[in-house]
Scaffold this active site. Structure first.
Site: not given
Length: 343
Positions: A161, A197, A199, A286
Site C-alpha cells: 500500500h 493479498d 486488498h 487476509d
C-alpha cells in the site's frame, strides 16, 4: 527455497487503529512474524538475516523527501506539545487543495497528512528500523531470484500500500516494488508483480503506473466495499506510457476458493502473456475465511492450490509477504502455500 527474515520487525508494535469511528487494537502486530517463522520451521526452512539496504537502494523506488520524513518522523512528533505515542495524521490534502497548488508544509502535523494516505499507518519509535529491515529481506530475495532461484521474504511491516512518497494501510516502504526494481537493475528485461493479498496493491500499482517493463496484476476484494476504496477497479489498466500493463481482478464479498482461484489463473495467464524474466509475488493471507476483517472466504486448501498454480508457471519468483492477520493460522497457511509452490 531460501528465506529471509530480519529481527528488527519486533521494534514495530503499532497500537493505533481506527475502525468505523472506533479505536481498537491494531492487527499488524509482532505476533504475525512469529507465526510465519513457525510456518517456515515446519518446512525445515532456516531464514537468513539480510544486510540492511543503503539509502540509494530505497531511493530506487521512494522519494528522497519522503524517506527523510519517515526516518525522523517519530522523533519530530515526540517534540510536539501534547503529542500522542504514535505519529497519526488528522488531516490529509484533498484533491481541491492539490488542484489549487497545495504543497507540503513545514509543520509536523501537516507533513504527517502529506506523507500518509490514511490513519492505518501509525509510526512508533521502531517503525523505521522495522521497515528498513523488511526492505532488506525483499532485496535479498530479489538477489537470489536474479540468480535464477526462488526466495521468500518475511517482510513485516508489509509494503504494497506504500506509494513512492506516501505510507498507508500498515505499509511504509514498498517491498514488492523494491524487489521488482532490483531485478530490473540486475538485468531482468521484464518483471511481473502478482498480488494475491485480499486488498488491492494500490501503492505498487501507483509506482509502476507508467512502466511498460513491469506488469502489475492484483487479485483482491472489490474496493466498492473494501480498502483501499478509491482504486483497484477493472478499468484501471495503466498510464499513458503503459496502457494495458496493469490488471485488476476485483472480487465480490464472500468469494471462496473456486472464483478466487479462477481470478488467480486469469492473473497468471496475463503474466504468461507478458513473458517475464522474473516474478514478484505479493503474498497475503487476509483472503482467508478465518481472517478477522474477512472479506473473501479462501480456505487453507485454496492457498495450497494457488501455490501449485504459481509454482507451475516456472518463473523465478520472489515471494514477498504482505498481509494476513489471524496470527493463529498464518504459519499454517504459509506452510500450505509453500508446500504447494513446491520448487
Amino acid at each position: 527455497m531460501r528465506a529471509f527474515d530480519h529481527p528488527a520487525d519486533v521494534a514495530h508494535a503499532p497500537g493505533f487503529f481506527l475502525m468505523r469511528g472506533a479505536l481498537r487494537p491494531n492487527y499488524e502486530v509482532p505476533a504475525r512474524a512469529v507465526s510465519l517463522r513457525e510456518g517456515l520451521a515446519r518446512l525445515g526452512v532456516a531464514a537468513e538475516t539480510p544486510a540492511l539496504p543503503d539509502r540509494a537502494a530505497l531511493e530506487r523506488v521512494h522519494a528522497a523527501d519522503y524517506l527523510d520524513w519517515l526516518s525522523t518522523a517519530h522523533a519530530a512528533w515526540e517534540a510536539l506539545p501534547g503529542a500522542g505515542p504514535e505519529v497519526v495524521a488528522n488531516i490529509h490534502p484533498s484533491p481541491e487543495m492539490l488542484a489549487q497548488g497545495g504543497r507540503a508544509p513545514a509543520g509536523m502535523v501537516g507533513q504527517t497528512g502529506w506523507y500518509t494516505a490514511d490513519t492505518a499507518c501509525p509510526i512508533g519509535p521502531g517503525t523505521w528500523d522495522a521497515a528498513v529491515g523488511a526492505a532488506g529481506c525483499a532485496l535479498a530475495a530479489a538477489e537470489v531470484v536474479a540468480g535464477g532461484e526462488d526466495a521468500y521474504a518475511l517482510c513485516r511491516p508489509p509494503g504494497h500500500h506504500a506509494y513512492a512518497a506516501r505510507a498507508g494501510g500498515h505499509c511504509y516502504v514498498n517491498n514488492a516494488a523494491l524487489a521488482a526494481v532490483a531485478m530490473r537493475d540486475r538485468g531482468a528485461g521484464r518483471v511481473a508483480v502478482l498480488d494475491i493479498d485480499s486488498h488491492h496493491g494500490n501503492g505498487t500499482q501507483g509506482i509502476f503506473w507508467d512502466s511498460a517493463d513491469v506488469l502489475t496484476v492484483s487479485v483482491h476484494g472489490d474496493p466498492a466495499g473494501y480498502y483501499p476504496w478509491y482504486v483497484g477497479r477493472a478499468h484501471e489498466t495503466g498510464g499513458r506510457a503503459a496502457p494495458g500493463f496493469n490488471l485488476n481482478l476485483p472480487l465480490s464479498p464472500g468469494t471462496g476458493d473456486d472464483s478466487w482461484l479462477a481470478a488467480v489463473a486469469a492473473g497468471l495467464a496475463r503474466v504468461a502473456e507478458f513473458q517475464p524474466d522474473a516474478l514478484v509475488l505479493s503474498l497475503g493471507f487476509d483472503a482467508s475465511e478465518h481472517e478477522p476483517l474477512g472479506y473473501l472466504r479462501v480456505t487453507a486448501e485454496g492457498f495450497a492450490r494457488a501455490g501449485e498454480m504459481i509454482g507451475a508457471a516456472r518463473v523465478p519468483t520472489a515471494i514477498i509477504q504482505e498481509g494476513g492477520y489471524n496470527v493463529d493460522l498464518l504459519g499454517t497457511l504459509l506452510a500450505r502455500f509453500l508446500n504447494g509452490f513446491g520448487r
